[in-house]
Scaffold this motif. Sequence first.
Motif, mmCIF file in Angstrom:
data_model
loop_
_atom_site.group_PDB
_atom_site.id
_atom_site.type_symbol
_atom_site.label_atom_id
_atom_site.label_comp_id
_atom_site.label_asym_id
_atom_site.label_seq_id
_atom_site.Cartn_x
_atom_site.Cartn_y
_atom_site.Cartn_z
ATOM 1 N N GLN A 180 37.134 45.371 43.092
ATOM 2 C CA GLN A 180 37.694 43.776 43.704
ATOM 3 C C GLN A 180 37.818 42.836 43.061
ATOM 4 O OE1 GLN A 180 40.009 45.100 46.677
ATOM 5 N NE2 GLN A 180 39.364 47.290 46.106
ATOM 6 N N VAL A 181 38.930 42.134 42.200
ATOM 7 C CA VAL A 181 39.104 41.343 41.692
ATOM 8 C C VAL A 181 39.099 39.928 42.778
ATOM 9 C CG1 VAL A 181 39.358 40.281 39.906
ATOM 10 C CG2 VAL A 181 38.929 42.407 38.411
ATOM 11 N N ALA A 182 37.735 39.235 42.359
ATOM 12 C CA ALA A 182 38.371 37.918 43.003
ATOM 13 C C ALA A 182 39.115 36.896 42.687
ATOM 14 C CB ALA A 182 36.691 37.637 43.422
ATOM 15 N N GLY A 183 39.067 35.648 43.282
ATOM 16 C CA GLY A 183 39.499 35.255 42.735
ATOM 17 C C GLY A 183 40.152 34.126 43.285
ATOM 18 N N GLN A 229 46.760 41.274 32.260
ATOM 19 C CA GLN A 229 46.122 40.904 31.355
ATOM 20 C C GLN A 229 43.995 41.251 32.208
ATOM 21 O OE1 GLN A 229 45.465 35.727 31.098
ATOM 22 N NE2 GLN A 229 44.874 36.711 28.720
ATOM 23 N N VAL A 230 44.042 40.756 33.323
ATOM 24 C CA VAL A 230 43.339 41.572 34.517
ATOM 25 C C VAL A 230 43.068 43.232 34.340
ATOM 26 C CG1 VAL A 230 42.041 42.039 36.700
ATOM 27 C CG2 VAL A 230 42.012 40.220 35.935
ATOM 28 N N ARG A 231 43.537 43.803 33.695
ATOM 29 C CA ARG A 231 43.776 45.057 33.722
ATOM 30 C C ARG A 231 43.326 45.078 32.197
ATOM 31 N NH1 ARG A 231 47.795 45.607 37.606
ATOM 32 N NH2 ARG A 231 47.615 46.715 40.085
ATOM 33 N N ALA A 232 43.493 44.787 31.545
ATOM 34 C CA ALA A 232 43.754 44.973 30.189
ATOM 35 C C ALA A 232 42.259 43.858 29.677
ATOM 36 C CB ALA A 232 44.682 44.324 28.959
ATOM 37 N N THR A 233 41.814 44.003 30.094
ATOM 38 C CA THR A 233 40.452 43.187 30.601
ATOM 39 C C THR A 233 39.007 44.036 30.741
ATOM 40 O OG1 THR A 233 41.081 40.583 29.992
ATOM 41 C CG2 THR A 233 38.654 40.586 30.377
ATOM 42 N N LEU A 234 39.784 44.463 31.887
ATOM 43 C CA LEU A 234 38.944 45.182 32.492
ATOM 44 C C LEU A 234 38.472 46.868 31.696
ATOM 45 C CD1 LEU A 234 40.042 45.328 36.612
ATOM 46 C CD2 LEU A 234 37.768 44.471 35.370
ATOM 47 N N SER A 286 33.883 41.297 28.744
ATOM 48 C CA SER A 286 34.769 41.619 29.818
ATOM 49 C C SER A 286 34.461 40.812 31.123
ATOM 50 C CB SER A 286 35.194 43.041 30.006
ATOM 51 O OG SER A 286 34.852 43.931 28.168
ATOM 52 N N ALA A 287 33.751 40.534 31.565
ATOM 53 C CA ALA A 287 33.721 40.613 33.145
ATOM 54 C C ALA A 287 33.561 39.251 32.683
ATOM 55 C CB ALA A 287 31.527 40.701 33.645
ATOM 56 N N ARG A 288 32.733 38.370 32.666
ATOM 57 C CA ARG A 288 33.380 36.738 32.044
ATOM 58 C C ARG A 288 34.943 36.345 32.032
ATOM 59 N NH1 ARG A 288 33.698 32.741 33.992
ATOM 60 N NH2 ARG A 288 33.268 31.068 33.024
ATOM 61 N N LEU A 289 35.443 36.880 31.404
ATOM 62 C CA LEU A 289 36.723 36.737 30.624
ATOM 63 C C LEU A 289 37.941 37.292 32.076
ATOM 64 C CD1 LEU A 289 37.491 37.876 26.721
ATOM 65 C CD2 LEU A 289 37.443 36.152 28.122
ATOM 66 N N VAL A 290 37.351 38.280 32.689
ATOM 67 C CA VAL A 290 38.234 38.731 34.076
ATOM 68 C C VAL A 290 37.844 37.715 35.336
ATOM 69 C CG1 VAL A 290 38.089 39.866 36.580
ATOM 70 C CG2 VAL A 290 38.372 41.034 34.290
ATOM 71 N N GLN A 291 36.581 36.760 35.140
ATOM 72 C CA GLN A 291 36.587 35.475 36.349
ATOM 73 C C GLN A 291 37.367 34.731 35.750
ATOM 74 O OE1 GLN A 291 32.080 34.027 36.172
ATOM 75 N NE2 GLN A 291 32.263 35.241 37.973
ATOM 76 N N ILE A 292 37.703 34.317 34.573
ATOM 77 C CA ILE A 292 38.063 33.421 33.799
ATOM 78 C C ILE A 292 39.981 33.368 33.920
ATOM 79 C CG2 ILE A 292 39.042 31.550 31.839
ATOM 80 C CD1 ILE A 292 36.322 32.842 30.705
ATOM 81 N N ILE A 293 39.980 34.377 33.913
ATOM 82 C CA ILE A 293 41.668 34.706 34.074
ATOM 83 C C ILE A 293 42.081 34.642 35.572
ATOM 84 C CG2 ILE A 293 42.892 36.944 33.705
ATOM 85 C CD1 ILE A 293 41.804 37.388 31.101
ATOM 86 N N SER A 294 41.044 35.313 36.246
ATOM 87 C CA SER A 294 41.107 35.861 37.571
ATOM 88 C C SER A 294 41.205 33.845 38.449
ATOM 89 C CB SER A 294 40.430 36.815 38.887
ATOM 90 O OG SER A 294 39.106 36.281 38.141
#
Length: 207
Positions: free
Chosen positions: A148-151, A164-169, A18-26
């Motif tokens: 706090q999501v970077a990107g 998508q970020v919130r769903a993945t979190l 999930s953490a990596r997917l958030v990074q990829i999406i953002s």
Amino acid sequence: MIHTLQEQVIAFAGVCQSARLVQIISRGQSIDSDALNASLGSILQTDPPTTEAVFGGIEPLQLGLTVMRQQLGYRNEQRDGEITRYLVGLMALARRLMKRADMQSMLAERLQQVKRQLNHFQIADEQIQASLAAIYSDIISPLGNRIQVAGDTRLLQQPAVQNQVRATLLCGIRSAILWQQVGGKRLQLIFQRSKLLTQIDQCLLMH
């Protein structure tokens, strides 16, 4: 009930995925749809027969297992500080949620509604992601410790990307709770590193 190290690795790999997917999406990078579908699907597995059934097997967790291996490895340069920050945040939120029976029952109720939506939509459809994102905003965000999501700032201003970020979190919270349920402990990540790394390698070979 005795839980195995393999179950703990599978659950924690879910958090890492999930953490990596958030990074990829953002960052607007190309996403592994199998990994995303497995993570999103895990949220709705409320009564799984086994730990790996939460993700539909070990195969869809390759991304998470690989990230977990890098994060727990002995070479500091392989570790990603941003991923570490997401992992710490997700585990803290999961612990807070576990202390709130009211929020847990509200979460269970809302997940039932999303399950009903799956009669009409696929798990990765924007409508489902929007529903899961709303659950994150309504139930998880009020617990505090906001992540706090970077990107890419422009990208993160788009509602579909935010959803998508919130769903993945939310997937990460699901896995972090699962990790606690199968006996995962924070100290393990420090003191049982070599055992965990051996188990990760076994899981990576199993697919």
